[in-house]
Enzyme design. Structure first.
Site, PDB file in Angstrom:
ATOM      1  N   ASP A  34     -34.592   4.904  13.037  1.00 37.72           N
ATOM      2  CA  ASP A  34     -34.859   4.441  11.670  1.00 37.72           C
ATOM      3  C   ASP A  34     -33.664   3.689  11.089  1.00 37.72           C
ATOM      4  OD1 ASP A  34     -36.079   4.114   9.239  1.00 37.72           O
ATOM      5  OD2 ASP A  34     -36.607   6.207   8.972  1.00 37.72           O
ATOM      6  N   CYS A  73     -40.218   0.226   6.829  1.00 42.10           N
ATOM      7  CA  CYS A  73     -40.726   1.295   7.689  1.00 42.10           C
ATOM      8  C   CYS A  73     -42.240   1.313   7.913  1.00 42.10           C
ATOM      9  CB  CYS A  73     -40.297   2.651   7.116  1.00 42.10           C
ATOM     10  SG  CYS A  73     -38.520   2.870   6.951  1.00 42.10           S
ATOM     11  N   LYS A 127     -40.427  11.506  11.925  1.00 41.94           N
ATOM     12  CA  LYS A 127     -40.986  10.765  10.794  1.00 41.94           C
ATOM     13  C   LYS A 127     -42.407  10.274  11.066  1.00 41.94           C
ATOM     14  CE  LYS A 127     -39.844   6.790   7.837  1.00 41.94           C
ATOM     15  NZ  LYS A 127     -38.739   5.922   7.400  1.00 41.94           N
ATOM     16  N   HIS A 129     -44.704   8.711   7.859  1.00 40.68           N
ATOM     17  CA  HIS A 129     -44.651   7.626   6.875  1.00 40.68           C
ATOM     18  C   HIS A 129     -45.853   6.693   6.923  1.00 40.68           C
ATOM     19  CE1 HIS A 129     -41.654   4.971   4.400  1.00 40.68           C
ATOM     20  NE2 HIS A 129     -42.537   5.616   3.648  1.00 40.68           N
ATOM     21  N   HIS A 218     -31.416   6.495   9.085  1.00 41.52           N
ATOM     22  CA  HIS A 218     -31.796   6.236   7.692  1.00 41.52           C
ATOM     23  C   HIS A 218     -30.954   7.114   6.768  1.00 41.52           C
ATOM     24  CE1 HIS A 218     -34.237   5.618   4.123  1.00 41.52           C
ATOM     25  NE2 HIS A 218     -35.104   4.864   4.785  1.00 41.52           N
ATOM     26  N   ASP A 281     -37.031   0.431  13.896  1.00 30.42           N
ATOM     27  CA  ASP A 281     -38.235   0.109  13.121  1.00 30.42           C
ATOM     28  C   ASP A 281     -38.024  -1.083  12.202  1.00 30.42           C
ATOM     29  OD1 ASP A 281     -36.552   1.403  11.308  1.00 30.42           O
ATOM     30  OD2 ASP A 281     -38.185   2.413  10.274  1.00 30.42           O
ATOM     31  N   ASN A 282     -36.784  -1.352  11.840  1.00 30.19           N
ATOM     32  CA  ASN A 282     -36.433  -2.523  11.027  1.00 30.19           C
ATOM     33  C   ASN A 282     -34.925  -2.692  11.086  1.00 30.19           C
ATOM     34  OD1 ASN A 282     -37.458  -0.245   8.659  1.00 30.19           O
ATOM     35  ND2 ASN A 282     -35.307  -0.833   8.649  1.00 30.19           N
ATOM     36  N   LYS A 303     -32.329  -5.050   6.049  1.00 31.19           N
ATOM     37  CA  LYS A 303     -33.621  -4.418   5.823  1.00 31.19           C
ATOM     38  C   LYS A 303     -34.237  -5.001   4.541  1.00 31.19           C
ATOM     39  CE  LYS A 303     -35.272   0.201   4.482  1.00 31.19           C
ATOM     40  NZ  LYS A 303     -34.885   1.614   4.303  1.00 31.19           N
TER      41      LYS A 303
END
Length: 553
Positions: A34, A73, A127, A129, A218, A281-282, A303
Protein backbone atom coordinates in the site's frame (compact mmCIF):
# COMPACT_ATOMS: atom_id res chain seq x y z
CA UNK A 1 10.63 -11.55 11.91
CA UNK A 2 13.91 -11.16 10.00
CA UNK A 3 14.41 -13.09 6.76
CA UNK A 4 17.97 -13.65 5.58
CA UNK A 5 18.17 -12.37 2.02
CA UNK A 6 21.21 -14.48 1.14
CA UNK A 7 19.36 -17.59 2.21
CA UNK A 8 16.41 -16.46 0.13
CA UNK A 9 18.49 -16.12 -3.04
CA UNK A 10 19.80 -19.65 -2.62
CA UNK A 11 16.30 -20.91 -1.92
CA UNK A 12 14.89 -19.25 -5.03
CA UNK A 13 17.63 -20.70 -7.19
CA UNK A 14 16.91 -24.21 -5.88
CA UNK A 15 13.28 -23.73 -6.86
CA UNK A 16 14.16 -22.33 -10.27
CA UNK A 17 16.25 -25.42 -10.97
CA UNK A 18 13.53 -27.93 -10.08
CA UNK A 19 12.47 -30.24 -12.89
CA UNK A 20 9.77 -32.35 -11.24
CA UNK A 21 7.01 -29.88 -10.34
CA UNK A 22 3.45 -29.87 -11.64
CA UNK A 23 2.51 -27.15 -14.11
CA UNK A 24 -1.22 -27.51 -13.45
CA UNK A 25 -2.94 -25.20 -11.00
CA UNK A 26 0.12 -23.44 -9.55
CA UNK A 27 -0.19 -21.72 -6.20
CA UNK A 28 -0.86 -18.00 -6.66
CA UNK A 29 0.61 -15.66 -4.05
CA UNK A 30 -0.45 -12.06 -4.63
CA UNK A 31 1.28 -9.54 -2.36
CA UNK A 32 -0.15 -6.01 -2.53
CA UNK A 33 1.86 -3.18 -0.97
CA UNK A 34 0.00 0.00 0.00
CA UNK A 35 1.29 3.44 -1.07
CA UNK A 36 4.76 2.23 -2.00
CA UNK A 37 6.75 4.91 -3.78
CA UNK A 38 8.92 4.22 -6.81
CA UNK A 39 12.00 5.24 -4.83
CA UNK A 40 11.13 3.38 -1.62
CA UNK A 41 12.81 0.10 -2.55
CA UNK A 42 16.44 -0.48 -3.48
CA UNK A 43 15.31 -2.35 -6.59
CA UNK A 44 15.05 0.98 -8.41
CA UNK A 45 18.57 2.08 -7.66
CA UNK A 46 18.52 3.91 -4.35
CA UNK A 47 20.65 2.43 -1.54
CA UNK A 48 18.83 4.46 1.13
CA UNK A 49 16.33 1.71 2.04
CA UNK A 50 17.74 -1.76 1.29
CA UNK A 51 15.05 -4.31 0.37
CA UNK A 52 17.10 -7.49 -0.14
CA UNK A 53 14.20 -9.92 -0.16
CA UNK A 54 12.27 -7.99 -2.81
CA UNK A 55 15.53 -7.62 -4.74
CA UNK A 56 16.22 -11.35 -4.51
CA UNK A 57 12.83 -12.16 -6.01
CA UNK A 58 13.47 -9.56 -8.71
CA UNK A 59 16.95 -10.85 -9.50
CA UNK A 60 15.58 -14.31 -10.24
CA UNK A 61 12.20 -13.17 -11.57
CA UNK A 62 10.77 -10.61 -13.96
CA UNK A 63 10.75 -6.94 -13.01
CA UNK A 64 7.78 -5.15 -14.55
CA UNK A 65 9.33 -1.89 -15.68
CA UNK A 66 6.39 -0.58 -17.72
CA UNK A 67 3.60 -1.37 -15.27
CA UNK A 68 0.72 0.87 -14.21
CA UNK A 69 -1.85 1.12 -11.43
CA UNK A 70 -4.48 3.65 -10.42
CA UNK A 71 -3.44 6.70 -8.37
CA UNK A 72 -5.45 5.72 -5.25
CA UNK A 73 -6.49 2.56 -3.39
CA UNK A 74 -10.09 1.50 -4.14
CA UNK A 75 -9.86 2.05 -7.92
CA UNK A 76 -6.67 -0.03 -8.12
CA UNK A 77 -8.05 -2.83 -5.97
CA UNK A 78 -11.28 -2.89 -7.95
CA UNK A 79 -9.31 -3.21 -11.20
CA UNK A 80 -7.20 -5.98 -9.66
CA UNK A 81 -10.23 -7.96 -8.51
CA UNK A 82 -12.35 -7.55 -11.66
CA UNK A 83 -10.01 -6.98 -14.59
CA UNK A 84 -11.97 -3.81 -15.37
CA UNK A 85 -11.02 -0.15 -15.58
CA UNK A 86 -12.46 2.02 -12.77
CA UNK A 87 -14.71 3.86 -15.26
CA UNK A 88 -16.51 0.55 -15.79
CA UNK A 89 -16.97 -0.32 -12.10
CA UNK A 90 -18.00 3.11 -10.78
CA UNK A 91 -14.77 3.42 -8.80
CA UNK A 92 -13.24 6.22 -10.87
CA UNK A 93 -13.69 8.97 -8.30
CA UNK A 94 -11.82 8.87 -5.02
CA UNK A 95 -11.92 5.91 -2.60
CA UNK A 96 -14.63 4.17 -0.60
CA UNK A 97 -14.52 6.11 2.66
CA UNK A 98 -15.50 4.33 5.88
CA UNK A 99 -19.14 4.99 6.58
CA UNK A 100 -20.21 5.35 2.96
CA UNK A 101 -22.90 2.81 1.92
CA UNK A 102 -21.45 1.56 -1.35
CA UNK A 103 -18.82 -0.78 -2.69
CA UNK A 104 -17.57 -2.76 -5.67
CA UNK A 105 -20.85 -3.65 -7.44
CA UNK A 106 -22.02 -7.18 -6.73
CA UNK A 107 -22.63 -8.07 -10.36
CA UNK A 108 -18.87 -8.23 -10.91
CA UNK A 109 -17.30 -11.62 -10.27
CA UNK A 110 -13.95 -11.23 -8.55
CA UNK A 111 -10.58 -12.88 -9.01
CA UNK A 112 -11.01 -15.31 -6.08
CA UNK A 113 -14.46 -16.33 -7.34
CA UNK A 114 -12.96 -17.26 -10.66
CA UNK A 115 -10.17 -19.21 -8.96
CA UNK A 116 -12.68 -21.06 -6.82
CA UNK A 117 -14.18 -22.36 -10.07
CA UNK A 118 -10.78 -23.86 -10.85
CA UNK A 119 -10.72 -25.70 -7.52
CA UNK A 120 -8.57 -23.25 -5.59
CA UNK A 121 -8.79 -22.55 -1.89
CA UNK A 122 -8.82 -18.76 -1.56
CA UNK A 123 -7.66 -16.60 1.36
CA UNK A 124 -7.27 -12.87 1.89
CA UNK A 125 -5.16 -11.17 4.53
CA UNK A 126 -4.98 -7.47 5.33
CA UNK A 127 -6.68 -4.62 3.52
CA UNK A 128 -9.98 -4.87 1.63
CA UNK A 129 -11.25 -1.31 0.91
CA UNK A 130 -13.95 -2.37 -1.54
CA UNK A 131 -17.00 -1.87 0.66
CA UNK A 132 -18.47 -3.34 3.85
CA UNK A 133 -21.79 -1.61 4.52
CA UNK A 134 -23.52 -4.97 4.01
CA UNK A 135 -21.94 -8.38 4.54
CA UNK A 136 -22.40 -9.22 0.84
CA UNK A 137 -19.70 -6.68 0.05
CA UNK A 138 -17.10 -8.13 2.43
CA UNK A 139 -14.31 -10.48 1.30
CA UNK A 140 -15.84 -13.81 2.33
CA UNK A 141 -18.92 -13.03 0.24
CA UNK A 142 -16.79 -11.99 -2.75
CA UNK A 143 -14.93 -15.24 -3.30
CA UNK A 144 -12.53 -15.63 -0.39
CA UNK A 145 -12.85 -18.67 1.86
CA UNK A 146 -11.41 -16.56 4.66
CA UNK A 147 -10.34 -13.01 5.40
CA UNK A 148 -8.21 -11.78 8.28
CA UNK A 149 -7.65 -8.05 8.33
CA UNK A 150 -9.46 -4.74 7.98
CA UNK A 151 -12.18 -3.31 5.75
CA UNK A 152 -11.43 0.43 5.65
CA UNK A 153 -8.62 2.29 3.88
CA UNK A 154 -6.09 2.55 6.70
CA UNK A 155 -5.72 2.03 10.43
CA UNK A 156 -3.25 2.16 13.28
CA UNK A 157 -0.48 -0.45 13.06
CA UNK A 158 -0.78 -1.34 16.75
CA UNK A 159 -4.28 -0.62 18.07
CA UNK A 160 -5.99 -1.55 14.76
CA UNK A 161 -8.53 1.24 14.91
CA UNK A 162 -9.54 3.33 11.91
CA UNK A 163 -10.10 7.04 12.32
CA UNK A 164 -12.03 8.98 9.65
CA UNK A 165 -14.30 11.96 9.50
CA UNK A 166 -17.19 9.60 10.21
CA UNK A 167 -15.73 8.38 13.48
CA UNK A 168 -13.18 6.22 15.25
CA UNK A 169 -13.41 2.53 15.97
CA UNK A 170 -11.83 -0.91 15.88
CA UNK A 171 -11.48 -2.32 12.36
CA UNK A 172 -10.01 -5.81 12.65
CA UNK A 173 -11.94 -8.85 11.50
CA UNK A 174 -11.62 -12.60 11.17
CA UNK A 175 -14.24 -13.14 8.47
CA UNK A 176 -17.22 -11.33 10.04
CA UNK A 177 -16.02 -11.69 13.64
CA UNK A 178 -14.36 -8.68 15.26
CA UNK A 179 -10.82 -9.40 16.50
CA UNK A 180 -10.21 -7.67 19.82
CA UNK A 181 -7.09 -9.40 21.16
CA UNK A 182 -4.47 -7.98 18.78
CA UNK A 183 -3.82 -4.72 20.65
CA UNK A 184 -0.11 -3.90 20.64
CA UNK A 185 0.79 -6.39 17.89
CA UNK A 186 2.37 -4.85 14.79
CA UNK A 187 0.15 -5.23 11.71
CA UNK A 188 2.89 -6.31 9.29
CA UNK A 189 3.96 -9.07 11.66
CA UNK A 190 0.41 -10.24 12.35
CA UNK A 191 -0.44 -10.47 8.67
CA UNK A 192 2.80 -12.32 7.94
CA UNK A 193 2.15 -14.85 10.71
CA UNK A 194 -1.34 -15.45 9.34
CA UNK A 195 -0.01 -16.00 5.82
CA UNK A 196 2.56 -18.48 7.09
CA UNK A 197 -0.14 -20.34 9.03
CA UNK A 198 -2.34 -20.64 5.94
CA UNK A 199 0.61 -21.95 3.90
CA UNK A 200 1.53 -24.46 6.62
CA UNK A 201 -2.04 -25.70 6.82
CA UNK A 202 -2.21 -26.11 3.06
CA UNK A 203 0.96 -28.20 2.80
CA UNK A 204 0.58 -28.48 -0.96
CA UNK A 205 -2.73 -30.38 -0.67
CA UNK A 206 -4.81 -27.98 -2.77
CA UNK A 207 -4.01 -25.15 -5.16
CA UNK A 208 -3.81 -21.99 -3.08
CA UNK A 209 -4.79 -18.46 -4.04
CA UNK A 210 -3.51 -16.16 -1.31
CA UNK A 211 -3.81 -12.38 -1.39
CA UNK A 212 -1.65 -10.69 1.24
CA UNK A 213 -2.64 -7.02 1.12
CA UNK A 214 -0.40 -5.21 3.58
CA UNK A 215 -1.25 -2.08 5.54
CA UNK A 216 2.39 -1.12 4.99
CA UNK A 217 3.57 1.30 3.94
CA UNK A 218 0.40 3.39 4.10
CA UNK A 219 0.34 5.95 6.89
CA UNK A 220 -1.76 5.02 9.91
CA UNK A 221 -4.13 7.28 11.81
CA UNK A 222 -3.30 11.00 12.04
CA UNK A 223 -2.14 10.76 15.67
CA UNK A 224 0.67 8.32 14.73
CA UNK A 225 0.99 8.05 10.96
CA UNK A 226 4.40 6.33 10.69
CA UNK A 227 4.95 3.28 12.87
CA UNK A 228 7.48 0.46 12.99
CA UNK A 229 9.17 -1.59 15.73
CA UNK A 230 12.20 0.19 17.14
CA UNK A 231 14.63 -2.49 15.94
CA UNK A 232 13.63 -1.71 12.36
CA UNK A 233 13.85 2.05 12.77
CA UNK A 234 17.28 1.70 14.39
CA UNK A 235 18.62 0.14 11.18
CA UNK A 236 18.43 3.56 9.55
CA UNK A 237 20.27 5.89 11.91
CA UNK A 238 22.07 7.26 8.85
CA UNK A 239 18.74 8.81 7.68
CA UNK A 240 18.56 12.15 9.47
CA UNK A 241 14.93 12.96 8.65
CA UNK A 242 12.90 11.36 11.45
CA UNK A 243 9.84 10.72 9.32
CA UNK A 244 11.85 9.12 6.54
CA UNK A 245 13.70 7.01 9.11
CA UNK A 246 10.44 5.64 10.50
CA UNK A 247 9.15 5.09 7.00
CA UNK A 248 12.31 3.14 6.16
CA UNK A 249 11.63 0.92 9.16
CA UNK A 250 8.15 0.21 7.80
CA UNK A 251 9.62 -0.77 4.44
CA UNK A 252 12.20 -3.02 6.09
CA UNK A 253 9.51 -4.87 8.04
CA UNK A 254 7.57 -5.32 4.82
CA UNK A 255 10.63 -6.69 3.03
CA UNK A 256 11.25 -9.20 5.81
CA UNK A 257 7.62 -10.27 5.58
CA UNK A 258 8.02 -11.12 1.90
CA UNK A 259 11.13 -13.18 2.65
CA UNK A 260 9.33 -15.12 5.37
CA UNK A 261 6.37 -15.91 3.10
CA UNK A 262 8.73 -17.28 0.44
CA UNK A 263 10.50 -19.34 3.11
CA UNK A 264 7.15 -20.77 4.28
CA UNK A 265 6.27 -21.78 0.72
CA UNK A 266 9.59 -23.56 0.43
CA UNK A 267 9.17 -25.42 3.72
CA UNK A 268 5.66 -26.51 2.67
CA UNK A 269 7.03 -27.90 -0.63
CA UNK A 270 4.91 -25.36 -2.53
CA UNK A 271 7.51 -22.98 -3.92
CA UNK A 272 8.41 -25.09 -6.94
CA UNK A 273 4.85 -24.75 -8.23
CA UNK A 274 4.12 -21.16 -7.23
CA UNK A 275 3.60 -17.84 -8.96
CA UNK A 276 4.49 -14.88 -6.75
CA UNK A 277 3.38 -11.36 -7.63
CA UNK A 278 4.43 -8.28 -5.69
CA UNK A 279 2.66 -5.07 -6.68
CA UNK A 280 2.05 -1.60 -5.32
CA UNK A 281 -1.50 -0.26 -5.47
CA UNK A 282 -0.57 3.34 -6.32
CA UNK A 283 2.29 5.77 -6.06
CA UNK A 284 3.85 6.91 -2.84
CA UNK A 285 2.34 9.52 -0.52
CA UNK A 286 5.10 12.04 -1.08
CA UNK A 287 5.08 15.78 -0.56
CA UNK A 288 3.54 15.49 2.91
CA UNK A 289 0.35 13.59 1.95
CA UNK A 290 -1.04 11.81 5.03
CA UNK A 291 2.04 13.10 6.89
CA UNK A 292 3.91 10.24 5.24
CA UNK A 293 7.48 10.23 3.92
CA UNK A 294 7.38 8.24 0.68
CA UNK A 295 9.47 9.11 -2.38
CA UNK A 296 8.68 8.68 -6.06
CA UNK A 297 11.89 10.38 -7.18
CA UNK A 298 12.78 10.98 -9.96
CA UNK A 299 9.21 10.51 -11.24
CA UNK A 300 6.82 13.43 -11.24
CA UNK A 301 3.85 13.65 -8.88
CA UNK A 302 2.45 11.63 -6.03
CA UNK A 303 -0.41 9.42 -5.04
CA UNK A 304 -3.71 10.98 -6.23
CA UNK A 305 -2.12 12.41 -9.38
CA UNK A 306 -2.02 11.21 -12.98
CA UNK A 307 1.70 11.86 -13.22
CA UNK A 308 4.03 8.86 -13.39
CA UNK A 309 4.77 9.16 -9.67
CA UNK A 310 1.12 8.43 -8.95
CA UNK A 311 0.46 5.63 -11.42
CA UNK A 312 3.71 3.90 -12.39
CA UNK A 313 3.70 0.90 -10.11
CA UNK A 314 6.50 -1.11 -8.58
CA UNK A 315 5.94 -4.77 -9.40
CA UNK A 316 7.63 -8.09 -10.05
CA UNK A 317 6.70 -11.60 -11.06
CA UNK A 318 8.57 -14.68 -9.86
CA UNK A 319 7.91 -18.30 -10.77
CA UNK A 320 9.76 -21.45 -11.84
CA UNK A 321 7.04 -21.75 -14.50
CA UNK A 322 8.41 -18.84 -16.54
CA UNK A 323 9.48 -20.46 -19.81
CA UNK A 324 12.33 -18.02 -20.46
CA UNK A 325 13.37 -18.01 -16.83
CA UNK A 326 13.98 -14.99 -14.63
CA UNK A 327 16.65 -12.37 -14.16
CA UNK A 328 14.87 -10.11 -16.66
CA UNK A 329 13.63 -6.55 -16.78
CA UNK A 330 10.36 -6.62 -18.71
CA UNK A 331 9.60 -3.66 -20.99
CA UNK A 332 6.13 -5.02 -21.79
CA UNK A 333 3.32 -2.56 -21.08
CA UNK A 334 1.02 -3.85 -18.33
CA UNK A 335 -1.86 -2.58 -16.19
CA UNK A 336 -3.09 -3.83 -12.83
CA UNK A 337 -6.34 -4.99 -14.51
CA UNK A 338 -4.26 -7.51 -16.49
CA UNK A 339 -3.53 -9.70 -13.47
CA UNK A 340 -6.92 -11.45 -13.54
CA UNK A 341 -6.69 -12.85 -17.09
CA UNK A 342 -2.91 -13.30 -16.81
CA UNK A 343 -2.98 -15.40 -13.64
CA UNK A 344 -6.17 -17.21 -14.61
CA UNK A 345 -4.53 -18.33 -17.84
CA UNK A 346 -1.39 -19.38 -15.97
CA UNK A 347 -3.60 -21.46 -13.65
CA UNK A 348 -5.06 -23.39 -16.57
CA UNK A 349 -8.30 -21.46 -16.98
CA UNK A 350 -9.84 -20.32 -20.26
CA UNK A 351 -9.73 -16.53 -20.40
CA UNK A 352 -12.89 -16.58 -22.53
CA UNK A 353 -14.73 -17.87 -19.45
CA UNK A 354 -14.06 -14.55 -17.70
CA UNK A 355 -16.29 -12.58 -20.03
CA UNK A 356 -15.44 -9.21 -21.51
CA UNK A 357 -12.58 -7.52 -19.67
CA UNK A 358 -10.43 -4.44 -19.93
CA UNK A 359 -7.51 -6.55 -18.71
CA UNK A 360 -5.26 -8.37 -21.16
CA UNK A 361 -3.80 -11.87 -20.81
CA UNK A 362 -0.04 -11.32 -20.60
CA UNK A 363 1.23 -14.59 -19.14
CA UNK A 364 2.57 -15.74 -22.50
CA UNK A 365 4.24 -12.39 -23.13
CA UNK A 366 5.93 -12.36 -19.72
CA UNK A 367 6.74 -16.06 -19.55
CA UNK A 368 8.12 -16.34 -23.09
CA UNK A 369 9.43 -12.76 -23.26
CA UNK A 370 7.19 -11.83 -26.20
CA UNK A 371 5.78 -8.40 -27.09
CA UNK A 372 2.88 -7.25 -24.92
CA UNK A 373 -0.58 -7.45 -26.45
CA UNK A 374 -1.39 -4.26 -24.56
CA UNK A 375 -0.69 -1.11 -26.54
CA UNK A 376 -2.66 1.45 -24.53
CA UNK A 377 -3.83 2.14 -20.99
CA UNK A 378 -6.69 4.28 -19.80
CA UNK A 379 -5.29 5.67 -16.57
CA UNK A 380 -8.64 7.18 -15.57
CA UNK A 381 -11.45 9.59 -16.34
CA UNK A 382 -12.81 11.31 -13.24
CA UNK A 383 -15.86 13.43 -14.15
CA UNK A 384 -16.08 15.00 -10.69
CA UNK A 385 -12.49 16.15 -10.28
CA UNK A 386 -12.33 16.63 -14.07
CA UNK A 387 -9.07 14.75 -14.36
CA UNK A 388 -8.12 12.22 -17.03
CA UNK A 389 -5.08 10.49 -18.47
CA UNK A 390 -4.43 8.04 -21.27
CA UNK A 391 -1.38 6.36 -22.74
CA UNK A 392 -1.23 5.03 -26.29
CA UNK A 393 2.11 3.57 -27.33
CA UNK A 394 4.82 5.83 -25.98
CA UNK A 395 2.62 8.90 -25.70
CA UNK A 396 0.60 9.97 -22.69
CA UNK A 397 -2.05 12.66 -22.38
CA UNK A 398 -2.79 14.35 -19.04
CA UNK A 399 -5.61 16.82 -18.44
CA UNK A 400 -6.82 18.33 -15.19
CA UNK A 401 -5.18 18.34 -11.78
CA UNK A 402 -6.02 17.68 -8.14
CA UNK A 403 -5.52 19.80 -5.03
CA UNK A 404 -4.90 22.89 -7.18
CA UNK A 405 -1.72 21.40 -8.61
CA UNK A 406 0.02 21.14 -5.24
CA UNK A 407 1.42 17.69 -6.04
CA UNK A 408 2.30 18.22 -9.71
CA UNK A 409 5.99 18.52 -8.83
CA UNK A 410 9.00 16.26 -8.32
CA UNK A 411 9.50 15.13 -4.73
CA UNK A 412 12.53 13.55 -3.03
CA UNK A 413 14.49 12.44 -1.24
CA UNK A 414 16.55 10.75 -3.91
CA UNK A 415 18.52 8.71 -1.36
CA UNK A 416 21.47 8.59 -3.72
CA UNK A 417 23.73 11.19 -2.16
CA UNK A 418 24.32 9.86 1.35
CA UNK A 419 27.98 9.07 2.04
CA UNK A 420 27.22 7.53 5.41
CA UNK A 421 25.06 4.71 4.16
CA UNK A 422 27.19 1.59 4.34
CA UNK A 423 24.85 -0.43 2.14
CA UNK A 424 26.62 -0.43 -1.22
CA UNK A 425 24.96 -1.19 -4.52
CA UNK A 426 25.88 -4.41 -6.29
CA UNK A 427 24.52 -5.25 -9.70
CA UNK A 428 23.62 -8.91 -9.83
CA UNK A 429 24.27 -9.99 -13.40
CA UNK A 430 22.59 -12.70 -15.42
CA UNK A 431 25.91 -14.58 -15.25
CA UNK A 432 25.63 -14.68 -11.45
CA UNK A 433 22.13 -16.16 -11.69
CA UNK A 434 23.20 -18.71 -14.30
CA UNK A 435 26.15 -19.73 -12.18
CA UNK A 436 23.83 -20.60 -9.32
CA UNK A 437 21.47 -22.52 -11.59
CA UNK A 438 24.30 -24.53 -13.12
CA UNK A 439 25.51 -25.44 -9.65
CA UNK A 440 22.01 -26.50 -8.74
CA UNK A 441 21.76 -28.74 -11.80
CA UNK A 442 25.11 -30.27 -10.85
CA UNK A 443 23.58 -31.40 -7.54
CA UNK A 444 25.36 -29.01 -5.26
CA UNK A 445 23.88 -29.36 -1.77
CA UNK A 446 21.28 -26.91 -0.51
CA UNK A 447 23.62 -25.79 2.24
CA UNK A 448 26.31 -24.88 -0.27
CA UNK A 449 23.78 -23.03 -2.40
CA UNK A 450 22.66 -20.98 0.57
CA UNK A 451 26.23 -19.92 1.21
CA UNK A 452 26.75 -19.04 -2.44
CA UNK A 453 23.52 -17.06 -2.48
CA UNK A 454 24.54 -15.19 0.65
CA UNK A 455 27.93 -14.21 -0.75
CA UNK A 456 26.47 -13.00 -4.03
CA UNK A 457 23.57 -11.04 -2.59
CA UNK A 458 24.77 -9.67 0.72
CA UNK A 459 25.33 -6.25 -0.84
CA UNK A 460 22.77 -6.56 -3.62
CA UNK A 461 20.89 -3.32 -4.21
CA UNK A 462 19.65 -3.15 -7.79
CA UNK A 463 19.34 -4.93 -11.09
CA UNK A 464 21.29 -3.49 -14.03
CA UNK A 465 20.65 0.11 -14.95
CA UNK A 466 17.93 -0.84 -17.44
CA UNK A 467 15.48 -0.70 -14.55
CA UNK A 468 16.53 2.73 -13.34
CA UNK A 469 14.75 5.81 -14.65
CA UNK A 470 17.03 8.17 -16.53
CA UNK A 471 15.42 11.58 -16.93
CA UNK A 472 18.08 13.60 -18.65
CA UNK A 473 18.48 17.29 -17.95
CA UNK A 474 15.49 19.00 -16.42
CA UNK A 475 14.58 22.12 -18.43
CA UNK A 476 14.05 25.35 -16.55
CA UNK A 477 10.42 25.54 -17.68
CA UNK A 478 9.51 21.97 -16.71
CA UNK A 479 7.07 23.16 -14.04
CA UNK A 480 5.50 25.80 -16.30
CA UNK A 481 5.26 24.29 -19.77
CA UNK A 482 2.15 22.29 -18.82
CA UNK A 483 -1.03 23.78 -17.37
CA UNK A 484 -3.34 20.75 -17.45
CA UNK A 485 -6.32 22.67 -16.06
CA UNK A 486 -6.30 24.81 -19.18
CA UNK A 487 -5.11 22.48 -21.93
CA UNK A 488 -4.14 18.80 -22.23
CA UNK A 489 -0.44 18.02 -21.96
CA UNK A 490 1.34 15.29 -23.90
CA UNK A 491 4.56 13.44 -23.06
CA UNK A 492 6.68 10.78 -24.71
CA UNK A 493 7.01 8.51 -21.68
CA UNK A 494 9.63 6.27 -23.22
CA UNK A 495 11.99 9.16 -23.91
CA UNK A 496 10.79 11.46 -21.11
CA UNK A 497 9.68 9.29 -18.15
CA UNK A 498 9.94 12.22 -15.74
CA UNK A 499 7.51 14.32 -17.78
CA UNK A 500 9.72 17.32 -18.32
CA UNK A 501 8.77 18.23 -21.90
CA UNK A 502 5.18 18.95 -22.89
CA UNK A 503 4.74 18.08 -26.59
CA UNK A 504 1.09 19.09 -26.96
CA UNK A 505 1.75 22.17 -29.09
CA UNK A 506 4.70 20.67 -30.93
CA UNK A 507 2.64 17.64 -32.04
CA UNK A 508 -1.00 18.75 -32.22
CA UNK A 509 -1.87 15.70 -34.33
CA UNK A 510 -0.86 13.40 -31.45
CA UNK A 511 -2.73 15.57 -28.95
CA UNK A 512 -5.90 15.42 -31.06
CA UNK A 513 -5.62 11.68 -31.57
CA UNK A 514 -5.21 11.02 -27.85
CA UNK A 515 -8.06 13.39 -26.98
CA UNK A 516 -10.35 11.60 -29.41
CA UNK A 517 -9.43 8.21 -27.95
CA UNK A 518 -10.18 9.56 -24.48
CA UNK A 519 -13.63 10.63 -25.65
CA UNK A 520 -14.27 7.15 -27.01
CA UNK A 521 -13.48 5.66 -23.61
CA UNK A 522 -15.68 8.21 -21.87
CA UNK A 523 -18.69 7.07 -23.90
CA UNK A 524 -18.42 3.65 -22.19
CA UNK A 525 -18.13 5.00 -18.61
CA UNK A 526 -20.69 4.34 -15.92
CA UNK A 527 -21.53 6.94 -13.28
CA UNK A 528 -19.31 7.08 -10.16
CA UNK A 529 -20.78 5.03 -7.33
CA UNK A 530 -19.80 7.38 -4.51
CA UNK A 531 -22.42 8.05 -1.84
CA UNK A 532 -22.40 10.33 1.21
CA UNK A 533 -21.62 8.87 4.61
CA UNK A 534 -24.43 7.22 6.54
CA UNK A 535 -24.71 8.60 10.11
CA UNK A 536 -25.70 5.14 11.37
CA UNK A 537 -22.28 3.78 10.32
CA UNK A 538 -20.48 5.68 13.08
CA UNK A 539 -18.67 3.18 15.37
CA UNK A 540 -20.12 4.99 18.41
CA UNK A 541 -23.36 3.12 17.67
CA UNK A 542 -21.66 -0.27 17.33
CA UNK A 543 -19.52 -0.66 20.43
CA UNK A 544 -16.83 1.55 18.86
CA UNK A 545 -16.31 -0.94 16.02
CA UNK A 546 -16.58 -0.65 12.25
CA UNK A 547 -19.19 -3.21 11.22
CA UNK A 548 -21.46 -4.05 8.28
CA UNK A 549 -23.88 -1.58 9.77
CA UNK A 550 -26.78 -1.83 7.31
CA UNK A 551 -27.27 -5.45 8.39
CA UNK A 552 -27.76 -4.22 11.97
CA UNK A 553 -30.95 -2.19 11.41
Amino acid sequence: MIANSGWLVGLLVISSCATCFSHSHPHIILIVVDDLGWNDISLHGSPQIPTPNIDALAADGVVLNNYYVSPICSPSRGALMTGMYPIHTGLQHYVIVAGEPWGLPLHFNTMPQHFQCLGYTTHAIGKWHLGFFRKEYTPTFRGFDSHFGYWTGREDFYDHTAFTGAGWGLDFHDNLTTVSDALGKYATNIFTEKAIKIIEQNQNTKPLFLMLAHLAVHAGNPYAPLQAPKYYIDRFKNIKNKKRRKFAGMVAALDDSIGLVVEALYKASMLNNSIIVVTSDNGGAAGGIDDSAASNWPLRGTKYTMWEGGIRGSALLWSPLLEKGGGRVAPQMMHISDWLPTLYHAAGGLVSDLGELDGVQLWDALSKNLPSQRTEILHNIDPIWKVAALRVGDFKLVQGTVFHGKYDKWFGPSGRTSTKNKFRAHNKTSEDIQKLRNMCLNSVTAKTLKEIGRSLSAEFCSLPEAIQVNCGTKPTNASRNCQPNKNPCVYNIKEDPCEYNNLAQIHPEITNSLSQRLQEYNKTAVAPGNKPADPFAVPLFHDFTWVNWMDKH
